[in-house]
Write an enzyme that holds these catalytic residues in place. Structure first.
Site, PDB file in Angstrom:
ATOM      1  CG  HIS A  78      -1.872  -1.086   1.343  1.00  0.00           C
ATOM      2  ND1 HIS A  78      -1.676  -2.147   2.201  1.00  0.00           N
ATOM      3  CD2 HIS A  78      -3.031  -1.334   0.699  1.00  0.00           C
ATOM      4  CE1 HIS A  78      -2.687  -3.006   2.072  1.00  0.00           C
ATOM      5  NE2 HIS A  78      -3.518  -2.539   1.171  1.00  0.00           N
ATOM      6  CD  GLU A 130      -3.423   3.013  -3.425  1.00  0.00           C
ATOM      7  OE1 GLU A 130      -3.608   3.855  -4.324  1.00  0.00           O
ATOM      8  OE2 GLU A 130      -3.787   1.825  -3.534  1.00  0.00           O
ATOM      9  CB  THR A 166      -3.633   1.845  -7.434  1.00  0.00           C
ATOM     10  OG1 THR A 166      -3.622   1.119  -6.193  1.00  0.00           O
ATOM     11  CG2 THR A 166      -2.535   2.884  -7.432  1.00  0.00           C
ATOM     12  CB  CYS A 194      -3.467  -1.192 -10.486  1.00  0.00           C
ATOM     13  SG  CYS A 194      -2.647  -2.738 -10.890  1.00  0.00           S
TER      14      CYS A 194
END
Length: 282
Positions: A78, A130, A166, A194
């Site tokens: 993270h 994160e 992400t 991501c």
């Protein structure tokens, strides 16, 4: 009476590369040193955390970090805020940095935006590890929101830069961008989601449609797990969320059912295999 279920595991489910990298790193050091500190749960899956704790992993929180001296501490996928690195430097702590490369790239982009005095909005889950790391790149000045309704009464600047955690949905990110532009803001949007995670949304829906029943395996703390389970439910209403094989109920299944097993980016393959074995034994 045996249910004779046909059971398949989704080949694309299980750990993303960032989590694999962090766990491999942890296991290597545990083998050498016999113990290792980790800042927060290495992964949002209690079963995997318990497996690594048995090997000597010691989970600590941020409050405990300054109490350590001359130790090794793992930073999980993270990522972390700059403050963590400063504390480590002061206490001669060796950081084993397993931050996901995708997260690190995002942190750097946010830091650059902040240094250029851009106003920053982050689409992400409040309090998520994160997101805390991302906000830390802005001296905690970035505005974090997890739903656009939170911005209805917010006093926003006329122009700003938009980023995303992400693991958020690509579709939702672009819908938020369009809505903010529609509201008259000048939005510089950075899609830093991501693709290994976002591609699963599509693939998982296709997987879930192929089976009579879906067993989704995930830790209850995983925000990615919650989102992916919703994808399964949308594609197949007979989708069931479990964290452990012991939670399986035989009454859910009919004789000869075709059952698909899938999971979050934080779900270990060994756990899905245990679920498969438990289903085949029903």
């Amino acid at each position: 009476m045996a249910l004779n279920l046909t059971v398949d595991i989704d080949k694309d489910s299980g750990f993303c590369f960032g989590v694999v990298y962090a766990i491999d790193m942890a296991e290597e050091i545990l083998e050498e040193d016999g113990y290792l500190y980790c800042l927060g749960d290495i992964v949002h899956n209690d079963e995997e955390v318990a497996r690594l704790k048995a090997k000597g992993l010691r989970i600590i929180d941020h409050a405990a970090l300054p109490t350590l001296q001359n130790e090794k501490v793992l930073i999980r996928a993270h990522g972390e805020a700059p403050e963590t690195y400063r504390t480590a430097l002061e206490n001669n702590i060796t950081l084993i940095d397993a931050s996901c490369p995708v997260v690190l790239k995002l942190q750097n982009r946010i830091k650059t935006s902040f240094d250029q005095e851009e106003k920053i909005l982050i689409f992400g889950k409040h309090g998520h590890a994160e997101v805390i790391g991302l906000q830390g790149q802005t001296n905690n000045e970035a505005l974090v929101f997890q739903d656009i309704s939170e911005l209805d009464d917010a006093d926003l600047p006329s122009s700003f830069t938009l980023y995303s955690q992400t693991t958020k949905s690509v579709d939702k990110f672009y819908a938020i961008k369009e809505e903010l532009i529609r509201r008259g803001y000048e939005v510089k949007a950075n899609d830093t989601i991501c693709r290994q995670v976002s591609n699963r949304y599509e693939d998982l829906g296709a997987f879930a449609k192929q089976y009579d029943k879906i067993v989704f395996v995930s830790g209850k703390k995983s925000s990615n797990g919650k989102v992916l389970f919703e994808v399964c439910q949308k594609a197949n209403s007979e989708s069931y969320f479990i964290s452990d094989p012991a939670e399986l109920e035989a009454s859910i299944f009919a004789v000869g059912d075709r059952v698909g097993i899938c999971g979050a980016t934080s779900t270990p393959m060994w756990l899905m295999k245990d679920v498969k074995a438990a289903l085949e034994a029903l």
